[in-house]
Design a protein around this motif. Structure first.
Motif, PDB file in Angstrom:
ATOM      1  N   PRO A  56       3.826  -4.518 -18.340  1.00  0.00           N
ATOM      2  CA  PRO A  56       4.551  -3.576 -17.469  1.00  0.00           C
ATOM      3  C   PRO A  56       3.570  -2.712 -16.670  1.00  0.00           C
ATOM      4  O   PRO A  56       3.286  -1.570 -17.008  1.00  0.00           O
ATOM      5  N   PHE A  57       3.074  -3.212 -15.562  1.00  0.00           N
ATOM      6  CA  PHE A  57       2.082  -2.471 -14.788  1.00  0.00           C
ATOM      7  C   PHE A  57       2.736  -1.376 -13.950  1.00  0.00           C
ATOM      8  O   PHE A  57       3.865  -1.504 -13.485  1.00  0.00           O
ATOM      9  N   ASN A  58       2.001  -0.327 -13.695  1.00  0.00           N
ATOM     10  CA  ASN A  58       2.409   0.710 -12.759  1.00  0.00           C
ATOM     11  C   ASN A  58       1.709   0.416 -11.434  1.00  0.00           C
ATOM     12  O   ASN A  58       0.512   0.617 -11.305  1.00  0.00           O
ATOM     13  N   ASP A  59       2.499  -0.055 -10.466  1.00  0.00           N
ATOM     14  CA  ASP A  59       1.920  -0.472  -9.196  1.00  0.00           C
ATOM     15  C   ASP A  59       2.009   0.622  -8.127  1.00  0.00           C
ATOM     16  O   ASP A  59       1.745   0.364  -6.951  1.00  0.00           O
ATOM     17  N   ARG A  60       2.381   1.844  -8.523  1.00  0.00           N
ATOM     18  CA  ARG A  60       2.560   2.905  -7.545  1.00  0.00           C
ATOM     19  C   ARG A  60       1.285   3.170  -6.747  1.00  0.00           C
ATOM     20  O   ARG A  60       1.337   3.437  -5.540  1.00  0.00           O
ATOM     21  N   LEU A  79      -1.530   3.011  -1.587  1.00  0.00           N
ATOM     22  CA  LEU A  79      -2.641   2.548  -0.761  1.00  0.00           C
ATOM     23  C   LEU A  79      -2.138   1.785   0.464  1.00  0.00           C
ATOM     24  O   LEU A  79      -2.668   1.943   1.580  1.00  0.00           O
ATOM     25  N   VAL A  80      -1.119   0.966   0.253  1.00  0.00           N
ATOM     26  CA  VAL A  80      -0.538   0.196   1.356  1.00  0.00           C
ATOM     27  C   VAL A  80       0.088   1.140   2.382  1.00  0.00           C
ATOM     28  O   VAL A  80      -0.115   0.992   3.600  1.00  0.00           O
ATOM     29  N   LYS A  81       0.826   2.116   1.905  1.00  0.00           N
ATOM     30  CA  LYS A  81       1.461   3.075   2.828  1.00  0.00           C
ATOM     31  C   LYS A  81       0.401   3.830   3.627  1.00  0.00           C
ATOM     32  O   LYS A  81       0.539   4.021   4.842  1.00  0.00           O
ATOM     33  N   SER A  82      -0.650   4.249   2.914  1.00  0.00           N
ATOM     34  CA  SER A  82      -1.723   4.990   3.578  1.00  0.00           C
ATOM     35  C   SER A  82      -2.404   4.130   4.634  1.00  0.00           C
ATOM     36  O   SER A  82      -2.721   4.610   5.733  1.00  0.00           O
ATOM     37  N   TYR A  83      -2.608   2.857   4.310  1.00  0.00           N
ATOM     38  CA  TYR A  83      -3.249   1.939   5.259  1.00  0.00           C
ATOM     39  C   TYR A  83      -2.376   1.786   6.506  1.00  0.00           C
ATOM     40  O   TYR A  83      -2.880   1.802   7.643  1.00  0.00           O
ATOM     41  N   ILE A  84      -1.066   1.662   6.310  1.00  0.00           N
ATOM     42  CA  ILE A  84      -0.138   1.496   7.443  1.00  0.00           C
ATOM     43  C   ILE A  84      -0.152   2.746   8.320  1.00  0.00           C
ATOM     44  O   ILE A  84      -0.195   2.664   9.554  1.00  0.00           O
ATOM     45  N   CYS A  85      -0.149   3.906   7.667  1.00  0.00           N
ATOM     46  CA  CYS A  85      -0.131   5.166   8.419  1.00  0.00           C
ATOM     47  C   CYS A  85      -1.388   5.357   9.255  1.00  0.00           C
ATOM     48  O   CYS A  85      -1.335   5.936  10.352  1.00  0.00           O
ATOM     49  N   LYS A  86      -2.507   4.865   8.750  1.00  0.00           N
ATOM     50  CA  LYS A  86      -3.771   5.033   9.470  1.00  0.00           C
ATOM     51  C   LYS A  86      -4.005   3.937  10.504  1.00  0.00           C
ATOM     52  O   LYS A  86      -4.778   4.133  11.453  1.00  0.00           O
ATOM     53  N   LEU A 133      -2.570  -6.734   4.243  1.00  0.00           N
ATOM     54  CA  LEU A 133      -2.283  -5.685   3.249  1.00  0.00           C
ATOM     55  C   LEU A 133      -2.509  -6.195   1.824  1.00  0.00           C
ATOM     56  O   LEU A 133      -3.044  -5.477   0.977  1.00  0.00           O
ATOM     57  N   ALA A 134      -2.119  -7.459   1.556  1.00  0.00           N
ATOM     58  CA  ALA A 134      -2.301  -8.034   0.220  1.00  0.00           C
ATOM     59  C   ALA A 134      -3.780  -8.141  -0.120  1.00  0.00           C
ATOM     60  O   ALA A 134      -4.204  -7.839  -1.245  1.00  0.00           O
ATOM     61  N   GLN A 135      -4.562  -8.565   0.855  1.00  0.00           N
ATOM     62  CA  GLN A 135      -6.003  -8.667   0.635  1.00  0.00           C
ATOM     63  C   GLN A 135      -6.615  -7.291   0.395  1.00  0.00           C
ATOM     64  O   GLN A 135      -7.544  -7.144  -0.408  1.00  0.00           O
ATOM     65  N   TYR A 136      -6.074  -6.285   1.047  1.00  0.00           N
ATOM     66  CA  TYR A 136      -6.588  -4.910   0.934  1.00  0.00           C
ATOM     67  C   TYR A 136      -6.437  -4.381  -0.502  1.00  0.00           C
ATOM     68  O   TYR A 136      -7.296  -3.647  -1.008  1.00  0.00           O
ATOM     69  N   VAL A 137      -5.343  -4.761  -1.169  1.00  0.00           N
ATOM     70  CA  VAL A 137      -5.096  -4.251  -2.531  1.00  0.00           C
ATOM     71  C   VAL A 137      -5.278  -5.337  -3.593  1.00  0.00           C
ATOM     72  O   VAL A 137      -4.862  -5.163  -4.741  1.00  0.00           O
ATOM     73  N   SER A 191       4.802  -8.105  -1.691  1.00  0.00           N
ATOM     74  CA  SER A 191       6.107  -7.967  -1.031  1.00  0.00           C
ATOM     75  C   SER A 191       7.193  -7.611  -2.032  1.00  0.00           C
ATOM     76  O   SER A 191       8.049  -6.752  -1.781  1.00  0.00           O
ATOM     77  N   SER A 192       7.105  -8.253  -3.214  1.00  0.00           N
ATOM     78  CA  SER A 192       8.120  -8.028  -4.240  1.00  0.00           C
ATOM     79  C   SER A 192       8.075  -6.605  -4.787  1.00  0.00           C
ATOM     80  O   SER A 192       9.096  -5.911  -4.857  1.00  0.00           O
ATOM     81  N   ILE A 193       6.862  -6.138  -5.166  1.00  0.00           N
ATOM     82  CA  ILE A 193       6.778  -4.803  -5.781  1.00  0.00           C
ATOM     83  C   ILE A 193       6.977  -3.692  -4.733  1.00  0.00           C
ATOM     84  O   ILE A 193       7.478  -2.611  -5.065  1.00  0.00           O
ATOM     85  N   PHE A 194       6.625  -3.961  -3.484  1.00  0.00           N
ATOM     86  CA  PHE A 194       6.809  -2.952  -2.432  1.00  0.00           C
ATOM     87  C   PHE A 194       8.302  -2.701  -2.206  1.00  0.00           C
ATOM     88  O   PHE A 194       8.753  -1.558  -2.108  1.00  0.00           O
ATOM     89  N   LYS A 195       9.062  -3.784  -2.156  1.00  0.00           N
ATOM     90  CA  LYS A 195      10.501  -3.646  -1.948  1.00  0.00           C
ATOM     91  C   LYS A 195      11.166  -2.991  -3.147  1.00  0.00           C
ATOM     92  O   LYS A 195      12.083  -2.166  -3.007  1.00  0.00           O
ATOM     93  N   LYS A 196      10.670  -3.352  -4.333  1.00  0.00           N
ATOM     94  CA  LYS A 196      11.219  -2.764  -5.558  1.00  0.00           C
ATOM     95  C   LYS A 196      10.955  -1.260  -5.608  1.00  0.00           C
ATOM     96  O   LYS A 196      11.806  -0.473  -6.041  1.00  0.00           O
ATOM     97  N   GLU A 197       9.783  -0.831  -5.122  1.00  0.00           N
ATOM     98  CA  GLU A 197       9.374   0.572  -5.181  1.00  0.00           C
ATOM     99  C   GLU A 197       9.984   1.393  -4.053  1.00  0.00           C
ATOM    100  O   GLU A 197      10.385   2.546  -4.256  1.00  0.00           O
ATOM    101  N   THR A 198      10.072   0.821  -2.857  1.00  0.00           N
ATOM    102  CA  THR A 198      10.495   1.599  -1.677  1.00  0.00           C
ATOM    103  C   THR A 198      11.924   1.299  -1.231  1.00  0.00           C
ATOM    104  O   THR A 198      12.501   2.053  -0.442  1.00  0.00           O
ATOM    105  N   GLY A 199      12.471   0.199  -1.686  1.00  0.00           N
ATOM    106  CA  GLY A 199      13.819  -0.153  -1.262  1.00  0.00           C
ATOM    107  C   GLY A 199      13.851  -0.907   0.056  1.00  0.00           C
ATOM    108  O   GLY A 199      14.940  -1.214   0.564  1.00  0.00           O
TER     109      GLY A 199
END
Length: 508
Positions: free
Chosen positions: A397-401, A406-413, A424-428, A436-444
């Protein structure tokens, strides 16, 4: 078991002699011929120990047969049986070197005594011949060991006065290196003779160490035929001792000076068995049945594997490891030690990644790789640990927050630059599908929707608070096509950028 050839034109006579042989329990392999010509033809193709022949026969009599037989086998034991009226034949037979002469009708006890005496002579002569061969070959071994170790033949002859040995090394036509994974030759010396018999050709044998030996062939044997003979020997040994043996076949020897080089070639050829499983016969002409690819082995392949391990891309990891093993197998210039070193480092990298979330023991695992006999065994070990890693990370049960942030910060910058899921996947260090799966699960929402939302918000802010032209805003928020940007903005806010700005100015 000795081989006896019985020659008589009368079937009843031959049958009577066979009866006596069986009655006195003589252990013979028996062959019958009805005349001298048939017998001589048989002897040209088959070796025998004792010839038992009548004198008077059609086509070729017993004396002529005996004379011709002695030309083929000078040490052959010959017994002639004949009638009383043919004693002159007996005297001539003795002059031809016939061992004994039995008169008809045959006396059973005399027959028994004659056969026993001849057997004793054969046994004694065989023993003396074997003793001579052992003595001679001990000297041969001394010479051959020096030759295969690269000492020039001239130096050996000069130092040891072995001019007479030049002839025997000139007779060799091929060599076969036989190898086991463990001691065989020291424990099964008697079986070596059986191996030589199965080669169906005159050979010398040289023991190199407990698990290696070389057979030197005096006559030419076609490589295809020799491969079949080697496979036959492998099957016999596998069935009898439940172990595998391997053979490397040399090129044809046209000069004794090739012996050392061909031995080195056979050792190199034998290395191929590490790269292929369930193959026991190897030669210079062996074509490795491996799928060819255009990709060459280089450090890029190793870097890709390291990346797949970090981002937990198990499918790509398996494919890359299998491709690497395929490349190692196809390119024979790699040594076993180097291959094992590279593959053990991959195992270690996977282990270190698994260790971050669970304590596992590496002791003995790397050693196991170095003890593998084939590259397929290592492949199995690596695929097993990849499977274990995949199971471990699928249950954990990883915490991917942190990665999401990091992905959100990269997009904002970098919203004004080209952004893709792969980037983005390569970045993290994640696979695109997993991110894609965990991002949607976390952000909706999906990543592409998040990027579009952020860009639209930035465009909206620029339209409301700046006088930057719409075409420029389009470029600043990461769109290269103004029409597409305007269409996307309208879909998002219900108005084109121009009308949105006019509306905002009107409201003011």
């Amino acid at each position: 078991m000795f081989k006896i050839l019985i020659v008589d034109d009368e079937f009843i006579e031959r049958d009577g002699i066979i009866f006596l042989i069986k009655k006195f329990s003589f252990d013979f392999h028996i062959k019958e011929c009805s005349d001298g010509e048939e017998a001589l033809e048989y002897m040209r193709e088959n070796q025998i120990d004792i010839l038992l022949t009548d004198v008077k026969m059609p086509f070729m009599d017993g004396l002529e047969l005996s004379q011709n037989a002695k030309l083929i086998y000078p040490n052959l034991k010959i017994i002639i049986f004949s009638g009383f009226g043919e004693f002159e034949y007996a005297k001539k037979a003795i002059s031809l070197g016939v061992s004994d002469y039995i008169l008809k009708p045959i006396n059973q006890l005399e027959f028994k005594k004659t056969i026993e005496n001849v057997i004793k002579e054969v046994v004694q002569e065989n023993k003396e011949r074997q003793d001579r061969e052992i003595k001679n070959f001990t000297e041969k071994e001394h010479v051959l060991l020096k030759i295969i170790n690269g000492i020039p033949i001239e130096n050996i002859i000069e130092r040891f006065s072995l001019d007479n040995y030049v002839d025997f090394i000139n007779q060799y036509k091929r060599m076969v290196l036989m190898e086991f994974d463990k001691d065989f030759f020291h424990n099964h010396q008697k079986f070596i003779r059986k191996i030589q018999d199965n080669f169906e050709s005159k050979t010398d044998y040289l023991n190199l160490n407990p698990h290696q030996g070389i057979f030197f062939f005096f006559y030419f044997i076609d490589e295809a035929v020799l491969k079949n003979l080697c496979m036959k020997i492998h099957n016999i040994i596998s069935e009898k001792y439940e172990i595998d043996c391997y053979f490397a076949i040399s090129n044809l020897l046209t000069s004794p000076y090739m012996i050392s080089e061909e031995y080195s070639n056979m050792e190199h050829i034998m290395e191929q068995r590490f790269f292929v499983s369930n193959k026991y016969i190897f030669s210079k002409n062996l074509e490795m049945s491996l799928e060819a690819t255009d990709e060459k082995f280089d450090n890029t392949m190793l870097k890709n594997i390291e990346h797949h391990i970090k981002v937990k891309d198990f499918c790509s990891l398996r494919n890359s490891v299998n491709l690497l093993i395929k490349k190692f197998s196809a390119q024979s210039d790699f040594s076993q030690i180097y291959v094992k070193f590279v593959l053990s480092n991959i195992y270690r990298s996977i282990y270190e990644e698994m260790k971050k979330v669970s304590e596992i023991d590496l002791n003995g695992k790397i050693d196991k790789i170095y003890y593998c006999k084939t590259i397929q065994e290592i492949s199995k070990i690596l695929n097993n640990i990849i499977n274990s890693m995949e199971k471990q990370f699928s249950k954990e049960p990883f915490n991917d927050r942190h990665e999401i942030d990091l992905v959100k910060s990269y997009i904002c910058k970098n919203y004004g630059k080209d952004i893709s899921l792969d980037i983005l996947a390569q970045y993290v260090y994640m696979t695109p599908s997993y991110l894609s799966s965990i991002f949607k699960k976390e952000t909706g929402m999906g990543i592409n929707s998040f990027i579009k939302n952020y860009r639209m918000e930035k465009a909206k802010d620029m339209l409301e608070n700046t006088n930057i032209r719409i075409k420029e805003i389009c470029n600043l928020v990461g769109y290269s096509n103004t029409s597409y940007f305007c269409q996307s903005f309208k879909e998002f806010y219900g108005l084109t950028p121009e009308k949105y700005r006019q509306k905002d100015e009107t409201n003011e």
